[in-house]
Design an enzyme around this catalytic site. Structure first.
Site, PDB file in Angstrom:
ATOM      1  N   CYS A  95     -16.562  29.487  40.196  1.00 54.71           N
ATOM      2  CA  CYS A  95     -16.076  30.217  39.022  1.00 54.71           C
ATOM      3  C   CYS A  95     -15.612  31.610  39.432  1.00 54.71           C
ATOM      4  CB  CYS A  95     -17.171  30.324  37.968  1.00 54.71           C
ATOM      5  SG  CYS A  95     -16.644  31.238  36.492  1.00 54.71           S
ATOM      6  N   HIS A 178     -11.742  23.361  45.234  1.00 50.77           N
ATOM      7  CA  HIS A 178     -10.548  23.844  44.544  1.00 50.77           C
ATOM      8  C   HIS A 178      -9.646  24.475  45.602  1.00 50.77           C
ATOM      9  CE1 HIS A 178      -8.743  25.752  40.709  1.00 50.77           C
ATOM     10  NE2 HIS A 178      -7.860  25.827  41.679  1.00 50.77           N
ATOM     11  N   ASN A 218      -9.402  19.517  44.045  1.00 53.88           N
ATOM     12  CA  ASN A 218      -9.182  20.034  42.691  1.00 53.88           C
ATOM     13  C   ASN A 218      -8.089  21.101  42.748  1.00 53.88           C
ATOM     14  OD1 ASN A 218     -10.872  22.423  40.655  1.00 53.88           O
ATOM     15  ND2 ASN A 218      -9.724  20.709  39.862  1.00 53.88           N
ATOM     16  N   GLY A 219      -7.322  21.199  41.665  1.00 51.63           N
ATOM     17  CA  GLY A 219      -6.343  22.266  41.547  1.00 51.63           C
ATOM     18  C   GLY A 219      -4.912  21.771  41.392  1.00 51.63           C
ATOM     19  N   GLY A 220      -4.317  22.002  40.222  1.00 52.88           N
ATOM     20  CA  GLY A 220      -2.896  21.735  40.021  1.00 52.88           C
ATOM     21  C   GLY A 220      -2.485  20.272  40.000  1.00 52.88           C
ATOM     22  N   GLY A 240      -8.682  19.090  35.482  1.00 54.88           N
ATOM     23  CA  GLY A 240      -9.236  19.808  34.347  1.00 54.88           C
ATOM     24  C   GLY A 240      -8.274  19.881  33.182  1.00 54.88           C
TER      25      GLY A 240
END
Length: 337
Positions: A95, A178, A218-220, A240
């Site tokens: 985070c 991420h 994770n990511g995009g 997400g």
């Protein structure tokens, strides 16, 4: 519970992945791994447990994501959560919020791998469930990390590798990475999902160099084609906002599990909503708490405006969400379900 492979998961999102959204996901897809919103160890130790940790049987498989500052807090929180049948426990070290980092949680902990190692060991000691970790490929901690920190910038592959080399001694069951660095000061969480460039190749490299590790990226990631490409190099994919904004992508993801539900229609999803909403109404729960998460059901198709207007909070003032859905089904030609 042994998770089905490949691991495709819905990322933990503050104010989004609550139990209402998770139940909505299950109306479309029964196999993706769900996460709670990030919960601090202190909130579990001192809070209303049923409100914080309660979930429905239909939500399995589901992971509890916690943020912790000390091994002691992590141990107490996970021991407390043992009364709830989560499938795994996930430690948040990703985070980017300055508020979270300012309390020595989240992404800033990447600067303290020995502490993360101790926290993971404490979690492993507290539970026999799978223990996983979510982190970034690196961090820019200038303005947040203390001036006496050994380093404030961890933006090279070698920095992530050093972090992994230390924490892997705890034996985490999966690493969700991420593929952006987190900028802890100067960018808000939304900007941290968009501004730092994606560096997928570094996550692929990590898996290639440590093939024995379970690595999730994770990511995009936005499409079924994206998922297929990533799974050539890693073990799992986490998505997400795209799942939240375009939930029918979850129907496309069904094909990865051969469960025969990739062709589920919006009409069928609406039918599944009715008994859930009726149960909420019987319990005097506000149906808007559920329907606010479904705004994207008609993402990029005709009927989106009609749908959003129909389930607006103004129309739900009498808390009769189930009646509104029944009415929409009657007039289904208008929204081309």
């Amino acid at each position: 519970m042994k998770l089905k492979k490949p691991v495709i998961s819905v990322a933990p999102m503050v104010d989004k992945t609550d139990r209402y959204f998770r139940n909505f996901v299950r109306m479309i897809n029964k196999d993706v791994l769900l996460y709670t919103e990030m919960v601090t160890a202190q909130a579990i130790i001192h809070g209303d447990l049923e409100r914080i940790l309660g979930f429905d049987e239909a939500e399995h498989p589901i992971a509890l994501q916690i943020a912790a500052t000390t091994p002691e807090d992590a141990y107490k929180a996970v021991k407390t959560a043992e009364n709830y049948a989560y499938d795994e426990i996930n430690l948040n070290v990703g985070c980017p919020s300055d508020r979270v980092s300012g309390n020595m949680m989240g992404a800033c902990l990447m600067a303290y791998p020995e502490l993360v190692l101790d926290i993971l060991k404490a979690i492993k000691e507290a539970t026999g469930k799978a223990v996983t970790i979510k982190h970034r490929i690196g961090i820019d901690g200038k303005g947040i990390l203390p001036d006496n920190a050994e380093k404030t910038l961890f933006d090279k592959y070698e920095d992530m590798l050093n972090f992994i080399n230390i924490i892997e001694k705890a034996g985490a069951d999966r690493y969700t990475v991420h593929a952006r660095i987190a900028v802890l000061a100067g960018l808000d969480p939304k900007q941290n999902r968009e501004v730092p460039p994606l560096r997928y190749d570094e996550v692929y490299r990590l898996k290639a160099e440590k093939p024995y590790m379970q690595i999730e990226i994770n990511g995009g990631i936005k499409t079924k084609e994206d998922i297929t490409e990533h799974l050539k190099y890693v073990d799992g994919v986490m998505i997400g906002r795209e799942f939240y904004d375009n939930p029918m992508l979850l129907a496309e993801v069904n094909s990865f599990y051969n469960n025969g539900e990739e062709n589920i229609s919006r009409y069928q999803v609406l039918e599944k909503m009715i008994p859930y909403l009726e149960k909420m109404e019987m319990n005097n729960e506000r149906t808007h708490l559920f329907l606010r998460h479904t705004l994207g059901l008609f993402h990029n198709v005709k009927g989106s405006k009609y749908w959003k207007n129909s389930i607006s909070s103004q129309n739900l003032k009498n808390n009769k969400g189930s009646l509104i859905i029944r009415e929409i089904l009657k007039n289904s030609k208008e929204c081309e379900i």
